[in-house]
Design an enzyme around this catalytic site. Structure first.
Site, PDB file in Angstrom:
ATOM      1  N   GLN A 110       0.818  -1.212   0.000  1.00 50.47           N
ATOM      2  CA  GLN A 110       0.000   0.000   0.000  1.00 50.47           C
ATOM      3  C   GLN A 110       0.854   1.266   0.000  1.00 50.47           C
ATOM      4  O   GLN A 110       0.448   2.290  -0.556  1.00 50.47           O
ATOM      5  CB  GLN A 110      -0.922  -0.014   1.223  1.00 50.47           C
ATOM      6  CG  GLN A 110      -2.149   0.871   1.097  1.00 50.47           C
ATOM      7  CD  GLN A 110      -3.233   0.253   0.244  1.00 50.47           C
ATOM      8  OE1 GLN A 110      -3.493  -0.933   0.332  1.00 50.47           O
ATOM      9  NE2 GLN A 110      -3.877   1.051  -0.581  1.00 50.47           N
ATOM     10  N   LYS A 113       1.759   1.730  -3.739  1.00 47.71           N
ATOM     11  CA  LYS A 113       0.532   1.942  -4.501  1.00 47.71           C
ATOM     12  C   LYS A 113       0.003   3.351  -4.264  1.00 47.71           C
ATOM     13  O   LYS A 113      -0.333   4.082  -5.211  1.00 47.71           O
ATOM     14  CB  LYS A 113      -0.528   0.917  -4.080  1.00 47.71           C
ATOM     15  CG  LYS A 113      -1.857   1.054  -4.809  1.00 47.71           C
ATOM     16  CD  LYS A 113      -2.949   0.210  -4.166  1.00 47.71           C
ATOM     17  CE  LYS A 113      -2.605  -1.241  -4.099  1.00 47.71           C
ATOM     18  NZ  LYS A 113      -3.736  -2.054  -3.595  1.00 47.71           N
ATOM     19  N   LYS A 125      -2.740  -0.875   6.542  1.00 46.85           N
ATOM     20  CA  LYS A 125      -3.690  -1.962   6.267  1.00 46.85           C
ATOM     21  C   LYS A 125      -4.131  -2.543   7.602  1.00 46.85           C
ATOM     22  O   LYS A 125      -3.451  -2.401   8.617  1.00 46.85           O
ATOM     23  CB  LYS A 125      -3.048  -3.056   5.412  1.00 46.85           C
ATOM     24  CG  LYS A 125      -4.044  -3.870   4.615  1.00 46.85           C
ATOM     25  CD  LYS A 125      -4.588  -3.120   3.415  1.00 46.85           C
ATOM     26  CE  LYS A 125      -5.554  -3.976   2.609  1.00 46.85           C
ATOM     27  NZ  LYS A 125      -6.038  -3.294   1.392  1.00 46.85           N
ATOM     28  N   ASP A 165     -12.194  -3.844   2.306  1.00 41.33           N
ATOM     29  CA  ASP A 165     -11.371  -4.808   1.572  1.00 41.33           C
ATOM     30  C   ASP A 165     -12.214  -6.081   1.534  1.00 41.33           C
ATOM     31  O   ASP A 165     -13.443  -6.018   1.709  1.00 41.33           O
ATOM     32  CB  ASP A 165     -10.021  -5.025   2.277  1.00 41.33           C
ATOM     33  CG  ASP A 165      -9.004  -5.754   1.399  1.00 41.33           C
ATOM     34  OD1 ASP A 165      -8.336  -5.084   0.593  1.00 41.33           O
ATOM     35  OD2 ASP A 165      -8.885  -6.989   1.508  1.00 41.33           O
ATOM     36  N   ASN A 239     -16.492  -7.308  -5.670  1.00 39.23           N
ATOM     37  CA  ASN A 239     -16.568  -5.981  -6.293  1.00 39.23           C
ATOM     38  C   ASN A 239     -15.543  -5.795  -7.404  1.00 39.23           C
ATOM     39  O   ASN A 239     -15.854  -5.263  -8.471  1.00 39.23           O
ATOM     40  CB  ASN A 239     -16.349  -4.891  -5.239  1.00 39.23           C
ATOM     41  CG  ASN A 239     -17.637  -4.461  -4.567  1.00 39.23           C
ATOM     42  OD1 ASN A 239     -18.727  -4.849  -4.984  1.00 39.23           O
ATOM     43  ND2 ASN A 239     -17.513  -3.660  -3.528  1.00 39.23           N
TER      44      ASN A 239
END
Length: 451
Positions: A110, A113, A125, A165, A239
């Site tokens: 993360q 990213k 996270k 998530d 999703n």
């Protein structure tokens, strides 16, 4: 390489038995060799030794009472990994597989990213080894409230902003926000992925899947190609997969597969999106029921998967692949089959879905390969857009947010592509994305001193 090797060896001693975390760290650090060789300030400032250690690790018990009145106990986590670029930002995962290694690998990814989005957000996270499947709304509410009874002390709109998530959608975010508001008395943008009724952003649900397809589009367009008419393999049925499929159709491609924990659907004429949404978003049932509406489709149960990989990647005649399920779902054997079958590109919707050996196969074949930290950054980018709307008390239209998402994904692609070319490997977006993200975070860390 000795510097990197020594850092990884030390990490394995101080953080034992965390295989997924080691995998993520090794993949990033090994690709940083070119920039570490040309810029001694990173070694002088011990950047990689610092960047692999979270700024804060939270682990806590989460006791809650089930519908039978029995006390259950789960373990909760929040890894606040790096705040050099802004408040910690990253999702919460509720799944039985969650452990310290999973959360640390996700948090580490993360960092880079989030840096690639160009937005002012750090990396974090969290989650718990709680399984929402089969639980009543009351049980999920009581678990979420207990989880926030501990976590609320550590989060805030300019400190740490969790999102959803796997296993955490608008329902779970709602229960957690409600408890946070009750405990703090504050109504602020401390979560993203909220309901549209009370501060959520349009496109947030679709963003990771849409962004993954936009990234593939930009990879192809850069070589004078397009998505039109391309047959695509997609894994997952949550999703990310659903909205990857939706955007593929919108851009003229033909997605022919999806999968869940029970098996894989192959529909040669194209996945019926309405049926998939009905099964997964409304009825929340297994994919084998897809056959009731579409008997011409084929269902491959988990029991019939190949021993060395995943059935979805062995399906024939697809030009593009979109791994959108979970980590390490695409093996070296899968990658070899994809390349042999004529797959020309992979865009990762999940986090680290390809094993390191699979990545090496893609890079050696020089096919289009969009690594997860770049290709799936649309979700966190739109989360930050939700934060911006909350802070300014505005609400943007679907078209406005989608257009901003397109621009962000194009900039991520260009940043990774240009950085890869700068270091002499124009086809290697793994190297490009890792160096581009690292350079931004590392330079900020140096400017902020030894903290």
């Amino acid at each position: 390489m000795t510097y990197i090797h020594n850092t990884i060896t030390k990490l394995k001693k101080t953080s034992p038995a965390q295989a997924e975390f080691y995998q993520a760290v090794e993949e990033v650090l090994e690709s940083l060799q070119p920039i570490l060789e040309t810029n001694e300030q990173y070694q002088l400032n011990s950047i990689i030794e610092r960047i692999v250690e979270p700024e804060r690790q939270l682990m806590f018990r989460v006791p809650w009472v089930d519908d039978q009145g029995k006390i259950q106990v789960n373990k909760g986590y929040r890894i606040e990994f790096n705040s050099a670029l802004g408040p910690y930002k990253g999702g919460l995962r509720f799944h039985p597989s969650v452990n310290a290694s999973i959360i640390k690998f996700l948090g580490f990814e993360q960092i880079f990213k989030n840096a690639l989005t160009g937005l002012p957000i750090g990396g974090g996270k969290g989650g718990a080894n709680f399984d929402p499947k089969g639980k009543s709304d009351g049980e999920i509410m009581r678990f979420c409230q207990s989880f926030i009874n501990e976590l609320y002390r550590h989060i805030g709109p300019t400190k740490d902003v969790p999102a959803g998530d796997i296993g955490v959608g608008a329902r779970e975010i709602g229960y957690m926000f409600g408890q946070y508001k009750r405990l703090t008395g504050n109504y602020d943008g401390v979560f993203t992925g909220k309901s549209l009724l009370w501060g959520g952003s349009l496109v947030r649900k679709e963003a990771t899947g849409y962004g993954c397809v936009y990234f593939a589009q930009y990879m192809l367009e850069d070589k004078g190609d397009s998505l039109t008419g391309k047959r695509c393999l997609v894994s997952g049925a949550g999703n990310v997969a659903i909205y990857t499929i939706e955007k593929l159709y919108q851009l003229g491609a033909i997605p022919v597969s999806c999968s869940d924990s029970s098996g894989t659907i192959y529909h040669e004429s194209g996945i019926n999106l309405d049926t998939l949404k009905e099964l997964k978003e409304v009825r929340k049932v297994r994919l084998d029921e897809y056959l009731n509406a579409h008997p011409d489709a084929k269902f491959i149960p988990i029991a019939e998967y190949p021993e060395d990989g995943n059935a979805v990647w062995r399906l024939p005649s697809a030009q593009l692949a979109f791994p959108c399920a979970t980590q390490n779902e695409l093996s070296e054997a899968d990658a070899k089959v994809l390349v042999a079958n004529g797959c020309m590109g992979v865009s990762e919707g999940a986090n680290m879905p390809s094993t390191q050996d699979a990545v090496e196969v893609f890079l050696a074949a020089k096919i289009h390969y969009g690594p997860g930290k770049a290709a799936n950054a649309g979700g966190v980018a739109t989360s930050q857009l939700e934060m911006a709307q909350n802070a300014s008390m505005q609400h943007w239209s679907f078209e406005e947010v989608d257009e901003k998402l397109k621009v962000i994904m194009k900039n991520i692609y260009l940043n990774a592509s240009e950085t890869a070319a700068e270091f002499g490997e124009p086809h290697n977006l793994v190297l490009g994305a890792n160096i581009a993200g690292f350079r931004k975070v590392a330079d900020a860390m140096i400017e902020q001193g030894v903290v």
